[in-house]
Design an enzyme around this catalytic site. Structure first.
Site, short mmCIF file in Angstrom:
data_model
loop_
_atom_site.label_atom_id
_atom_site.label_comp_id
_atom_site.label_asym_id
_atom_site.label_seq_id
_atom_site.Cartn_x
_atom_site.Cartn_y
_atom_site.Cartn_z
N CYS A 76 -10.48 -1.20 -10.43
CA CYS A 76 -9.87 -0.16 -9.75
C CYS A 76 -8.31 -0.60 -9.26
O CYS A 76 -7.79 -0.07 -8.44
CB CYS A 76 -10.52 0.34 -8.36
SG CYS A 76 -11.02 -0.87 -7.26
N ASP B 50 -5.31 -7.41 -4.84
CA ASP B 50 -5.61 -8.51 -4.21
C ASP B 50 -6.15 -9.57 -4.77
O ASP B 50 -5.61 -10.88 -4.54
CB ASP B 50 -6.71 -8.05 -2.96
CG ASP B 50 -6.22 -7.33 -1.89
OD1 ASP B 50 -4.92 -7.89 -1.32
OD2 ASP B 50 -6.70 -6.22 -1.23
N HIS C 255 0.76 -1.22 -0.07
CA HIS C 255 -0.05 0.06 -0.07
C HIS C 255 0.82 1.17 0.08
O HIS C 255 0.53 2.21 -0.52
CB HIS C 255 -1.10 -0.19 1.16
CG HIS C 255 -2.09 -1.26 0.91
ND1 HIS C 255 -2.09 -2.00 0.97
CD2 HIS C 255 -3.50 -0.69 0.14
CE1 HIS C 255 -3.32 -2.88 0.50
NE2 HIS C 255 -4.08 -1.88 -0.05
N GLU D 170 -12.31 -9.21 -5.37
CA GLU D 170 -10.68 -9.18 -4.92
C GLU D 170 -10.32 -10.75 -4.25
O GLU D 170 -9.24 -10.92 -3.97
CB GLU D 170 -10.25 -8.21 -4.22
CG GLU D 170 -11.19 -7.73 -3.12
CD GLU D 170 -10.51 -6.49 -2.50
OE1 GLU D 170 -9.33 -5.94 -2.60
OE2 GLU D 170 -11.21 -6.08 -1.34
C1 PEP Z 1 -7.11 -4.20 -4.86
O1 PEP Z 1 -7.07 -4.81 -4.07
O2 PEP Z 1 -6.85 -4.25 -6.20
C2 PEP Z 1 -7.60 -2.82 -4.38
C3 PEP Z 1 -7.98 -1.94 -5.41
O3 PEP Z 1 -7.63 -2.49 -3.08
P1 PEP Z 1 -6.32 -2.14 -2.09
O4 PEP Z 1 -4.98 -2.03 -3.18
O5 PEP Z 1 -6.59 -0.83 -1.51
O6 PEP Z 1 -6.36 -3.45 -1.36
MG MG Z 2 -7.70 -5.04 -1.94
#
Ligand code: PEP
Ligand code: MG
Length: 754
Positions: free
Chosen positions: A674, A627, A361, A603
């Site tokens: 996303c 994820d 992250h 995810e």
């Molecule tokens: C993902 O898992 O692709 C996502 C957009 O959420 P994060 O990266 O915040 O886990």
């Molecule tokens: Mg995620």
């Protein structure tokens, strides 16, 4: 044996420098194995030869003077084959090469094992004996184990050594390889952030001078009070009077009358300051963690935090530096997203983290903020870099210390070219995002911190596809209040209105810890994450949802997104809570709020097979490919060691993404994506081919993706997709994408990561 092994590794790890480490190895291994000789050869890459670095048994005068190419001698043979060699009569072996300087002619038995680090033979560890005998299986296994354990320690000591210079000597240029986490190149000075002090590892010790210990303790206390006051002042116009009172309470806890007084009492009994502090803090924490009252229980975390702050002053005379110069490169073992809030953005040029990978992250946030970042530099002796001039190459994932003038000029030139490219992309910013055959692809923004909405809108973002609300929670010192959340969410919603803003409910856990709510788990990515946590804490969930709803009053552009969904039950429970909050606000307070559309993230692989069932319960789907990739490939997205295996271009991941699009269309359920893949030009083209209706990405990716989409036809994207879906491996997929991008003249948009 296990005990001996552990002791050797511990001793070597604690060695001051490479030579000390090597001499410990030869001494300890020779003794443990009861042999006549133990020697270590290490690869010198400049000469491409294994150099005898230390020995006990061979002539000491040969150290540093004798070396062998990989094609020479038994040592070269072991390094070349990357396998142990166990001989009862070494001179009889065809690869034996007699080196008179070593005096080794008297030794017959030979056992050599390679020292392998990150798939490369770093060196060879050898034991020899006069008598003719084969080393037995247990001895061989012992040497193999010790070489494997020492590899990382030696690699680390080797690079650290190259950073230390004798007075008057010229500092060498050293290149460290890591993982590219956020693109961009910068030249700046390192600012090292040491890990937070650990109260549990403080030992009891009788102090030498009670007065001295009292003095250092009081000085540390004063310093922490100053820090807290400074933070309080910084936040003064952002927090309410009630929260200001919390800072006061914090300050009072430190008072010489309360916690401080207890510590002083222990010092007077003869304990040193660190020990007295750790004892008092841990006792309070233990007590508070057991009480029923949840407010008091939370104070345990406050006291632990305060204790750590004081301890870090006692141990190192301070923690995070408060003054930052221009072009600061933050360097640390495990930089946390929290730090991003501590350094003024205009001073922060780059991030360098020993741990983590491009999918962590921190990396995602860094990309969103446009801060070049390298992570997963496992061999970086980070503690020695403070104040050094570094080049950070966020494209290649490299950090170079003490660059020479030639390299520095090359990089400066590159930075100028990059600026020109950005300017040319910006010239296209106002144009619509349509393919060459007229298909419109809405691009949305991923955000977490206060978004640069003016730029996002100028780039043509059609709304927010993912607002990561947890970022705000991670920056705070406790759960933000409902009113605080309302004002933050309102800013987001009004900045983009009438465009829709998709707010994801709190997605903490995994690699996103809250400093004030630590979750200790063996396997955090498979644990208490996202919706699992918030459904178990409805008070946190309801507060957040109420804040979102209140913030949307009169704007009606809110969409709510549920993270980490793995069953329809979770969706039902979450929707029931959302409905409850909505009804309460409308009926209880008479607020006119439109019902928000609610979506689920795809995810967790289980949801791949539940799209029809989900379609009956949600208004839209949003794919979290980050994820999804992690869970499909069983590769921790935060672990540098397995980062090579993590790729959104793995054929299985692409098949999964294609299936989600097909199934969602069959159910007439809107679907967008996303994950980071949507922000890569080649990834975006594939997703277009799959039929995703909109793509959400960070700000920096918007112009690049738009440039790519404006240069393809949907038909071409579909043909490319067909080609890659029939590939057997990631390499083949990446190969096809590379060819496609360069044929279309899009190579300059930087091809996909493998
Ligand atoms: C993902 O898992 O692709 C996502 C957009 O959420 P994060 O990266 O915040 O886990
Ligand atoms: Mg995620």
């Amino acid at each position: 044996m296990l005990d001996t092994l552990r002791k050797i590794v511990q001793e070597v790890s604690a060695a001051r420098d490479l030579q000390t480490a090597l001499s410990i190895i030869v001494r300890r291994v020779r003794k443990a194995m009861n042999t006549d000789v133990c020697s270590v050869y290490l690869m010198d890459h400049r000469q491409a030869r294994y150099v005898l670095m230390n020995t006990l048994g061979l002539n000491a005068s040969a150290i540093g003077r004798v070396s062998l190419a990989p094609s020479e001698g038994l040592v070269g043979y072991v390094g070349q084959r990357e396998e142990p060699l166990n001989l009862d009569d070494a001179p009889a072996h065809p690869r034996y090469c007699y080196l008179p300087e070593t005096g080794e002619e008297q030794y017959h038995s030979f056992l050599g094992v390679p020292i392998i680090h990150q798939r490369h033979a770093l060196g060879v560890l050898v034991v020899q004996q006069k008598i003719k005998r084969r080393f037995d299986e247990r001895e061989e296994a012992f040497l193999v184990t010790i070489a494997a354990q020492l590899a990382a320690v030696l690699a680390h000591a080797q690079v650290s050594g190259s950073l230390t210079v004798a007075p008057g000597e010229h500092q060498q240029m050293v290149r460290f390889d890591g993982l590219p986490a956020a693109p961009g190149v910068v030249i700046g000075r390192a600012r090292v952030i040491m890990p937070p002090a650990d109260l549990d590892s403080v030992q009891d010790r009788v102090c030498e001078s009670i007065e001295d210990e009292k003095r250092v303790f009081l000085a540390a206390l004063r310093a922490v009070r100053e820090d807290i006051r400074a933070v309080g002042l910084k936040l003064a116009n952002r927090v309410s009077a009630q929260e200001q009172a919390l800072f006061e309470a914090y300050l009072q806890m430190l008072d010489e009358e309360s916690l401080g007084a207890e510590v002083l009492k222990h010092i007077e009994e003869g304990q040193w300051a660190q020990g007295a502090l750790a004892f008092v803090v841990k006792r309070h924490v233990k007590y508070l963690e057991k009480v029923e009252d949840s407010y008091l229980r939370e104070r345990a975390a406050d006291i632990r935090d305060l204790g750590r702050r004081v301890l870090s002053y006692l141990q190192a005379g301070g923690d995070v530096p408060r003054e930052y110069e221009d072009n600061t490169l933050l360097v640390g073992e495990e930089l946390s997203p929290t730090l991003l809030g501590e350094v003024p953005r205009e001073k922060l040029a780059g991030l360098i983290s020993v741990k983590g990978s491009s999918n962590s992250h921190l990396a995602i946030l860094a990309r969103a903020m446009g801060i070049p970042t390298v992570m997963g530099l496992t061999d970086l002796p980070y503690a020695r870099l403070d104040g050094q001039l570094l080049i950070l190459d966020g494209y290649r994932g490299q950090v170079i210390s003490n660059p020479d003038d030639k390299l520095r000029r090359q990089y400066e030139l590159f930075m100028e070219e990059e600026k020109a490219l950005t300017e040319s992309l910006e010239a296209e910013a106002g144009l619509p995002c349509i393919t060459r055959d007229g298909h419109r692809v809405p691009l949305l923004l991923n955000t977490g911190l206060a978004a640069d909405h003016a730029r996002a809108l100028a780039y043509g973002a059609e709304g927010v596809g993912l607002y990561r609300t947890e970022v705000q929670f991670m920056m705070a010192e406790r759960f933000p209040s409902e009113q605080e959340q309302v004002s933050i969410y309102r800013q987001q919603l009004s900045a983009f209105a009438p465009r829709e803003v998709t707010m994801r409910t709190l997605d903490i856990g995994g690699d996103k810890p809250l400093p004030y709510f630590p979750i200790e788990e063996e396997n955090p990515c498979l644990g208490w994450r996202g919706i699992r946590f918030t459904l178990d804490h409805p008070e946190v969930f309801l507060t957040q949802v109420r804040a979102m709803l209140r913030a949307s009053e009169g704007l009606d552009n809110l969409r709510i997104l549920l993270p980490m969904i793995s069953s329809v039950r979770e969706v039902e429970e979450a929707r029931a809570l959302i409905r409850r909050a909505w009804v309460e606000l409308r009926q209880g307070e008479g607020l006119q709020i439109a019902k928000p559309r609610v979506g689920a993230m795809i995810e967790v692989p289980a949801t791949l097979f539940q799209i029809p069932a989900l379609a009956e319960r949600v208004d839209y789907l949003s794919v979290g490919s980050n994820d999804l990739t992690q869970y499909l490939l069983a590769v921790d997205r935060d672990n540098a060691r397995v980062a090579r295996l993590y790729s959104g271009y793995h054929p299985a991941v692409l098949q999964a993404l294609a299936k989600i699009a097909v199934d969602s269309h069959a159910c007439r359920l809107p679907v967008s994506i996303c994950g980071e893949l949507a922000g890569e030009p080649a990834g975006a083209i594939l997703l277009l081919g799959m039929g995703y209706q909109s793509l959400s990405m960070n700000l920096a990716s918007l112009p690049r993706v738009k440039a790519a989409i404006r240069r393809v036809r949907v038909e071409q994207a579909r043909e490319l997709l067909d080609k890659v879906l029939s590939c057997a491996s990631t390499d083949q997929v990446v190969g096809h994408l590379g060819v496609f991008m360069s044929e279309l003249g899009l190579g300059w948009l930087s091809g996909p990561k493998g």
